[in-house]
Design a protein around this motif. Sequence first.
Motif, short mmCIF file in Angstrom:
data_model
loop_
_atom_site.label_atom_id
_atom_site.label_comp_id
_atom_site.label_asym_id
_atom_site.label_seq_id
_atom_site.Cartn_x
_atom_site.Cartn_y
_atom_site.Cartn_z
N MET A 1 31.68 15.98 2.03
CA MET A 1 30.66 14.95 1.78
C MET A 1 31.31 13.58 1.88
SD MET A 1 28.23 14.51 -1.57
CE MET A 1 27.37 16.02 -1.19
N SER A 2 30.71 12.67 2.59
CA SER A 2 31.28 11.34 2.76
C SER A 2 31.10 10.52 1.50
CB SER A 2 30.59 10.62 3.93
OG SER A 2 29.25 10.38 3.63
N ALA A 3 32.01 9.53 1.34
CA ALA A 3 31.94 8.68 0.14
C ALA A 3 30.62 7.94 0.09
CB ALA A 3 33.11 7.71 0.14
N ALA A 4 30.08 7.56 1.25
CA ALA A 4 28.86 6.77 1.29
C ALA A 4 27.66 7.54 0.75
CB ALA A 4 28.58 6.30 2.70
N SER A 5 27.75 8.88 0.76
CA SER A 5 26.60 9.68 0.34
C SER A 5 26.62 10.03 -1.14
CB SER A 5 26.54 10.97 1.16
OG SER A 5 27.67 11.79 0.88
N LYS A 6 27.68 9.65 -1.86
CA LYS A 6 27.77 10.02 -3.27
C LYS A 6 26.76 9.23 -4.09
CE LYS A 6 32.58 11.53 -3.27
NZ LYS A 6 33.93 11.32 -3.83
N LYS A 7 26.20 9.90 -5.12
CA LYS A 7 25.18 9.28 -5.94
C LYS A 7 25.41 9.56 -7.41
CE LYS A 7 21.48 9.54 -2.47
NZ LYS A 7 20.11 10.07 -2.18
N ILE A 8 25.16 8.56 -8.23
CA ILE A 8 25.14 8.71 -9.68
C ILE A 8 23.71 8.57 -10.16
CG2 ILE A 8 25.85 7.70 -11.89
CD1 ILE A 8 28.37 6.67 -10.51
N LEU A 9 23.26 9.53 -10.94
CA LEU A 9 21.96 9.43 -11.61
C LEU A 9 22.23 9.09 -13.07
CD1 LEU A 9 18.88 9.78 -11.85
CD2 LEU A 9 19.29 12.24 -12.19
N LYS A 10 21.75 7.94 -13.51
CA LYS A 10 21.93 7.50 -14.90
C LYS A 10 20.61 7.65 -15.64
CE LYS A 10 23.31 3.36 -17.53
NZ LYS A 10 21.99 2.84 -17.96
N ILE A 11 20.64 8.38 -16.72
CA ILE A 11 19.42 8.66 -17.47
C ILE A 11 19.54 8.03 -18.85
CG2 ILE A 11 17.96 10.46 -18.45
CD1 ILE A 11 18.96 12.30 -16.19
N ASP A 12 18.69 7.05 -19.11
CA ASP A 12 18.65 6.38 -20.41
C ASP A 12 17.52 6.95 -21.25
OD1 ASP A 12 20.77 4.46 -20.19
OD2 ASP A 12 19.52 3.32 -18.79
N ALA A 13 17.81 7.17 -22.54
CA ALA A 13 16.79 7.74 -23.41
C ALA A 13 16.57 6.96 -24.69
CB ALA A 13 17.15 9.18 -23.76
N SER A 14 17.40 5.95 -24.95
CA SER A 14 17.25 5.20 -26.19
C SER A 14 15.97 4.38 -26.21
CB SER A 14 18.44 4.26 -26.39
OG SER A 14 18.26 3.46 -27.55
N ALA A 15 15.28 4.41 -27.34
CA ALA A 15 14.06 3.61 -27.49
C ALA A 15 14.37 2.13 -27.56
CB ALA A 15 13.31 4.05 -28.74
N ARG A 16 15.63 1.81 -27.86
CA ARG A 16 16.02 0.40 -27.97
C ARG A 16 16.57 -0.11 -26.65
NH1 ARG A 16 19.87 -0.70 -32.91
NH2 ARG A 16 21.07 1.00 -31.96
N ARG A 17 16.14 -1.31 -26.25
CA ARG A 17 16.72 -1.98 -25.08
C ARG A 17 17.93 -2.81 -25.50
NH1 ARG A 17 13.29 0.82 -23.15
NH2 ARG A 17 12.11 0.50 -21.22
N ASP A 18 17.78 -3.56 -26.59
CA ASP A 18 18.86 -4.41 -27.09
C ASP A 18 19.56 -3.70 -28.25
OD1 ASP A 18 18.15 -6.45 -25.30
OD2 ASP A 18 16.64 -7.21 -26.72
N GLY A 19 20.88 -3.77 -28.25
CA GLY A 19 21.63 -3.19 -29.35
C GLY A 19 21.78 -1.69 -29.28
N SER A 20 21.49 -1.10 -28.13
CA SER A 20 21.63 0.34 -27.99
C SER A 20 23.06 0.70 -27.62
CB SER A 20 20.68 0.86 -26.90
OG SER A 20 21.03 2.18 -26.51
N MET A 21 23.69 1.51 -28.44
CA MET A 21 25.06 1.93 -28.17
C MET A 21 25.13 2.82 -26.93
SD MET A 21 28.22 1.70 -29.15
CE MET A 21 28.19 1.15 -30.87
N THR A 22 24.16 3.70 -26.76
CA THR A 22 24.21 4.60 -25.60
C THR A 22 23.99 3.84 -24.30
OG1 THR A 22 21.86 5.19 -25.83
CG2 THR A 22 23.49 6.62 -26.91
#
Length: 203
Positions: A1-22
């Motif tokens: 697999m080429s480097a250009a095709s690599k993907k990260i899926l980031k999943i956020d679940a915290s109810a807080r936008r500001d001050g969220s540690m996760t």
Amino acid sequence: MSAASKKILKIDASARRDGSMTRELSDKLVTSLLENDQNTKVLTRDVSAGLPFLDAEWIGANFTDPADRTPEQKLKLALSDTLVAELRSADTIVFGVPVYNFSIPATLKTWVDMIARARETFLYTEEGPQGLLEGKKAYVIVASGGTPVGSEIDFASTYLRHVLGFIGITDVTVIAADQLTTDVDAKRDEALERIREAVSEAA
């Protein structure tokens, strides 16, 4: 697999936008991973606003043979199909998971319900369930106020590790910023150091 095709899926679940540690720590992890490979693409799925709960129509559509699904059934499964496609296309998945009442947020549980689908992400075989999403790496960043991550009362990281293994993702690294009520700064620093170690291992 080429480097250009690599993907990260980031999943956020915290109810807080500001001050969220996760959110803070998962952002740091993704940024650090990108430093190793700037060609990697990042897709963020924020489930905190909520996803539709499964209902009888969804279940009926899911268990109907794809060739026999009505337009209404296909529409019912459209979001789930999108979430499965996002997960399937990712090489690395980063979860930001606050512990709510000893477990994961309800919105993240709904995401699990949407992606855990027979014939899509796992199969039932004569030897038992077989995950279909092998060869992926997952990082689960967990923050808690008082629950020790990995303890007998942690039903967040243990549950996610099991679910991910069920669908074939067995390479899972849990990074904890737990028991934050004791010393936020020290716990953050410990988690940041673990992120540095994990990124170094990935490189």
